[in-house]
Scaffold this motif. Structure first.
Motif, PDB file in Angstrom:
ATOM      1  N   THR A   1      -7.210 -14.208   8.683  1.00  0.00           N
ATOM      2  CA  THR A   1      -8.301 -13.751   9.415  1.00  0.00           C
ATOM      3  C   THR A   1      -9.296 -13.016   8.059  1.00  0.00           C
ATOM      4  O   THR A   1     -10.257 -13.364   8.568  1.00  0.00           O
ATOM      5  CB  THR A   1      -8.340 -12.337  10.248  1.00  0.00           C
ATOM      6  N   LEU A   2      -9.367 -11.881   8.155  1.00  0.00           N
ATOM      7  CA  LEU A   2      -9.603 -11.546   6.650  1.00  0.00           C
ATOM      8  C   LEU A   2     -10.179 -12.476   5.192  1.00  0.00           C
ATOM      9  O   LEU A   2     -11.174 -12.128   5.243  1.00  0.00           O
ATOM     10  CB  LEU A   2      -8.504 -10.540   5.569  1.00  0.00           C
TER      11      LEU A   2
ATOM     12  N   ALA B   1      -6.569  -4.409  -0.629  1.00  0.00           N
ATOM     13  CA  ALA B   1      -6.948  -5.713  -0.433  1.00  0.00           C
ATOM     14  C   ALA B   1      -7.553  -6.224  -1.965  1.00  0.00           C
ATOM     15  O   ALA B   1      -7.793  -5.634  -2.704  1.00  0.00           O
ATOM     16  CB  ALA B   1      -7.816  -6.133   0.901  1.00  0.00           C
ATOM     17  N   LEU B   2      -6.701  -7.880  -1.302  1.00  0.00           N
ATOM     18  CA  LEU B   2      -6.847  -8.632  -3.143  1.00  0.00           C
ATOM     19  C   LEU B   2      -7.737  -9.524  -2.633  1.00  0.00           C
ATOM     20  O   LEU B   2      -7.733 -10.212  -1.690  1.00  0.00           O
ATOM     21  CB  LEU B   2      -5.426  -8.543  -3.136  1.00  0.00           C
ATOM     22  N   LEU B   3      -9.109 -10.120  -3.524  1.00  0.00           N
ATOM     23  CA  LEU B   3      -9.768 -10.941  -2.940  1.00  0.00           C
ATOM     24  C   LEU B   3      -9.694 -12.048  -3.790  1.00  0.00           C
ATOM     25  O   LEU B   3     -10.464 -11.973  -5.456  1.00  0.00           O
ATOM     26  CB  LEU B   3     -11.017 -10.609  -2.463  1.00  0.00           C
TER      27      LEU B   3
ATOM     28  N   LEU C   1     -11.459  -4.270   7.712  1.00  0.00           N
ATOM     29  CA  LEU C   1      -9.738  -3.334   6.988  1.00  0.00           C
ATOM     30  C   LEU C   1     -10.285  -1.993   8.130  1.00  0.00           C
ATOM     31  O   LEU C   1      -9.139  -1.480   7.965  1.00  0.00           O
ATOM     32  CB  LEU C   1      -9.615  -3.333   5.655  1.00  0.00           C
ATOM     33  N   VAL C   2     -11.114  -1.056   7.718  1.00  0.00           N
ATOM     34  CA  VAL C   2     -11.041   0.352   8.468  1.00  0.00           C
ATOM     35  C   VAL C   2     -10.931  -0.147   9.692  1.00  0.00           C
ATOM     36  O   VAL C   2     -10.169   0.749  11.070  1.00  0.00           O
ATOM     37  CB  VAL C   2     -12.946   0.780   7.924  1.00  0.00           C
ATOM     38  N   ALA C   3     -11.724  -1.013  10.510  1.00  0.00           N
ATOM     39  CA  ALA C   3     -11.665  -1.184  11.975  1.00  0.00           C
ATOM     40  C   ALA C   3     -10.591  -1.472  13.041  1.00  0.00           C
ATOM     41  O   ALA C   3     -10.188  -0.422  13.483  1.00  0.00           O
ATOM     42  CB  ALA C   3     -12.904  -1.812  12.364  1.00  0.00           C
TER      43      ALA C   3
ATOM     44  N   TRP D   1      -6.140 -11.165   0.801  1.00  0.00           N
ATOM     45  CA  TRP D   1      -4.318 -10.408   1.109  1.00  0.00           C
ATOM     46  C   TRP D   1      -4.308  -9.076   1.024  1.00  0.00           C
ATOM     47  O   TRP D   1      -5.249  -8.275   0.824  1.00  0.00           O
ATOM     48  CB  TRP D   1      -3.447 -10.640  -0.249  1.00  0.00           C
ATOM     49  N   THR D   2      -4.367  -8.915   1.747  1.00  0.00           N
ATOM     50  CA  THR D   2      -4.040  -7.055   1.845  1.00  0.00           C
ATOM     51  C   THR D   2      -2.475  -6.937   0.955  1.00  0.00           C
ATOM     52  O   THR D   2      -1.132  -7.410   1.095  1.00  0.00           O
ATOM     53  CB  THR D   2      -3.145  -7.034   4.000  1.00  0.00           C
ATOM     54  N   HIS D   3      -2.383  -5.487   1.051  1.00  0.00           N
ATOM     55  CA  HIS D   3      -1.573  -4.597   0.524  1.00  0.00           C
ATOM     56  C   HIS D   3       0.009  -4.916   1.237  1.00  0.00           C
ATOM     57  O   HIS D   3       1.431  -5.183   0.383  1.00  0.00           O
ATOM     58  CB  HIS D   3      -1.554  -3.257  -0.248  1.00  0.00           C
TER      59      HIS D   3
END
Length: 680
Positions: free
Chosen positions: A655-656, A608-610, A673-675, A622-624
């Motif tokens: 959502t993230l 992930a990138l914040l 992210l884990v959930a 953003w997710t990978h």
């Protein structure tokens, strides 16, 4: 030749006491009063804290300093004078032969060296003496503050200390150069109330002191027609009733300083301009709330902060950042109080970041606002035209689309532009032009990267004009600055080691180990920002807020966590590797490893990138998968290869991003992210 010099020197008075003797005596005085400050027998030991002892200490310090100066003067006369005479005689000696000329030159050379050495020694001694005077002043202030704390200590026991408070106020008035008068009301056998009046140039402070808090009252008035704000009275009264004597005296000193400057720099009124600055901040907030449909939370996030004058000091203050935990913890009634600019309890809430506006001497001239204007920021309907003393300028709001604000900007005369205050002002321009400027002091200091520092300097038009820098301690080179990550880690863990410790977080049923990889961002502490025009607040606050939000993200890796212990069962824990980038100091790359078996041989990887956005301070994630990065063993390397310019809001995970923006927490993002790793 030498005998003549010796006789001349012997005729001069020599010091009977050395500098070392004076230092020893000063140390004895300090030790004496330190022993008096120890309360060995409880309340019975109160008397050493009285203001008389503080004045006595100050007098003894002053006498000792005078003796040191006398010793240095005598040293200069008995040493440099004789050597200077020796040098003069040597250079005037006629040279009848080559041998005599050589002797004279040798003598002159030796005398010159001795004089130079003595001059250097005297210069160093003068530096020591000046430093000593500063130390003595600091020691006197500490002794005086200790006396105030002792009175506060007595008040906490509910003892009747009205007479002690009266004496303390009289001593405070004397220290600040204020006239002091007392008036006692009440008959014998009744509760008496003593009114202590402190008077300055145009300022009058009436303090009623009785045997209970309910009898305490404070009223500030002015000789001239200045509209007073009652919140100042309430602030001072709250400190006095709480028994915070040093805090109360600090407020009195601030008011006395404004009074003194107003008297000395008349007709430039520092009191009026202080009130005008507070009204300006309130007007800015009012217009921002109107543009944001009355949502104060949005003002705090996208506006110029919440104006809360006279909540922390005698002057305007702005709350420009509040941690996410506090934002979500405030009740609706508390938000309503904040919206009305009247919520004193917020001043004591931890982790809030403030701008306190004060006046400081400047190396350049600035024109203050004339008394016919009540504020710098104009109402949208208010009409005003340019004149010789001011102009009206419009500025688009940098973070609220469609909002344009108008400001009164005092105009500096052309004769004073690009000049310092070394010369005398022309008679026709000396009325409101003074070598003082408005400064926003950050409380507490803010750790900031080089990009933030440069952006703020550009926003206020900062130039190297001899005034103090925004950072009190600035490294010469970027490479000399410590890293932001280590400084934040040290602040929250009281740990100055080079290694960043891993920290464990337990969120719901998820255990996370967060580790910050090699720090990259160089940082400084920003403590003050000189303000040249009030419209600059619109540009400064978003820069500070963005930095504060990023700092909170970094701090979330350490706060509310426990250090990693060796006996932890790693098979039940997900690891989170966090990395920052030097070329983008508002970005965080994350790699989460979720182990799926007991021997840690199988795991899932999520990247992930914040990033904290420039204008609004919103956190976008953003997710990978959204960045089209395939699963790899070195996810951090793959993420770091993604250019910041290629990041778009369209490719962000909505959502993230909301989770990150609301929580401002790296562990909370990792837990989400884990959930949800199966649905990404």
């Amino acid at each position: 030749m030498e005998s003549a010099s010796e006789s001349t020197a012997s005729g001069l008075p020599r010091p009977l006491r050395t500098v070392s003797d004076e230092f020893c005596e000063l140390q004895t005085i300090v030790d004496q009063f330190r022993s008096q400050l120890d309360m060995t027998d409880g309340i019975a030991g109160l008397h050493p804290f009285g203001p008389i002892n503080a004045d006595q200490a100050h007098a003894q310090f002053t006498q000792a300093c005078s003796r040191i100066r006398d010793s240095l003067t005598a040293y200069r006369n008995t040493t440099l004078s004789s050597w200077a005479q020796l040098l003069a005689n040597s250079t005037q000696q006629p040279a009848h032969s080559g041998q005599q000329l050589l002797v004279a030159n040798n003598v002159a050379l030796a005398a010159t060296k001795r004089a130079a050495a003595a001059g250097q020694e005297l210069s160093e001694m003068r530096k020591i003496t000046d430093a000593l005077h500063m130390d003595l002043g600091s020691c006197q202030r500490k002794l005086y503050a200790a006396a105030g704390k002792a009175i506060s200590h007595v008040q906490s026991y509910g003892m009747q200390s009205s007479e002690l408070l009266v004496e303390r106020l009289m001593a405070t008035a004397k220290r600040l150069g204020l006239a002091c008068y007392t008036d006692v009301q009440g008959r014998d056998g009744e509760d008496k109330v003593t009114t202590v009046t402190l008077a300055g140039g145009i300022l009058v402070i009436d303090v009623d002191i009785g045997t209970s808090n309910n009898q305490m009252k404070i009223k500030i008035s002015y000789v001239s027609d200045i509209e007073h704000d009652q919140r100042i009275d309430m602030l001072m009264l709250s400190r006095l009733r709480a028994g915070d004597i040093p805090g109360f005296e600090k407020l009195v000193e601030q008011v006395a300083t404004l009074d003194r400057l107003t008297k000395e720099k008349s007709p430039a009124s520092f009191i009026h301009n202080t009130f005008a600055t507070a009204s300006t901040l309130t007007e800015i907030q009012r217009q921002e709330m109107a543009a944001l449909n009355g949502d104060l939370k949005q003002v705090l996030r996208h506006g110029s902060g919440i104006a809360l004058p006279y909540m922390r000091h005698i002057g305007p203050s702005t709350l420009y950042f509040m941690p996410a935990s506090l934002i979500h913890g405030l009740q609706d009634q508390q938000w309503a109080s904040l919206a009305s600019n009247d919520f004193s309890e917020i001043a004591d809430m931890p982790q809030c970041l403030w701008l306190d506006f004060v006046w400081e001497p400047s190396s350049k001239q600035h024109r203050l606002l004339a008394e016919k204007f009540s504020k710098y920021c104009l109402d949208p309907e208010q009409m005003s035209e340019d004149s010789e003393t001011h102009k009206v300028a419009s500025y688009p709001h940098p973070t609220i689309h469609g909002l344009e604000m108008r400001f009164l900007e005092p105009v500096l005369p052309s004769s004073l532009e690009n000049t310092d205050n070394s010369g005398t002002l022309p008679a026709q321009t000396s009325d409101l032009c003074i070598p003082y400027t408005l400064v926003a002091r950050l409380a507490p200091e803010l750790l900031a990267c080089a990009l933030t520092v440069r952006s703020i300097m550009a926003a206020v038009g900062h130039k190297a004009d001899g005034s103090p820098s925004m950072s009190q301690v600035s490294p010469r080179l970027l490479e000399d600055a410590p890293t932001l990550e280590r400084l934040i880690h040290a602040n929250y863990n009281n740990d100055n080691t080079d290694e960043l410790l891993q920290a464990r977080h337990q969120i719901n049923q998820t255990s996370l180990v967060v580790k910050l990889e090699s720090p990259q961002i160089r940082a400084w502490n920003i403590s003050r920002i000189p303000i040249n025009s009030m419209h600059q607040i619109l540009d400064i606050v978003p820069l500070l807020r963005r930095q504060a939000i990023f700092n909170e993200l970094i701090a979330s890796c350490f706060t509310g966590a426990s250090n990693l212990e060796s006996e932890l069962n790693m098979s039940d824990i997900s690891t989170v590797a966090v990395k920052t980038l030097a070329n983008d100091p508002f970005r965080i790359d994350m790699c989460i490893k979720i182990f799926t078996d007991s021997d840690n041989s199988e795991f899932k990887v999520q990247g992930a990138l914040l990033r904290v956005s420039e204008a609004t301070g919103d956190i976008v994630a953003w997710t990978h998968q959204g960045l089209a990065i395939s699963k790899t063993s070195d996810m951090l390397a793959a993420l770091s290869a993604v250019s910041t310019d290629s990041l778009t809001t369209e490719s962000a995970h909505k959502t993230l991003s909301k989770v990150a923006d609301i929580s401002t927490s790296v562990p909370m993002v990792a837990q989400w992210l884990v959930a949800h790793i199966g649905s990404l």
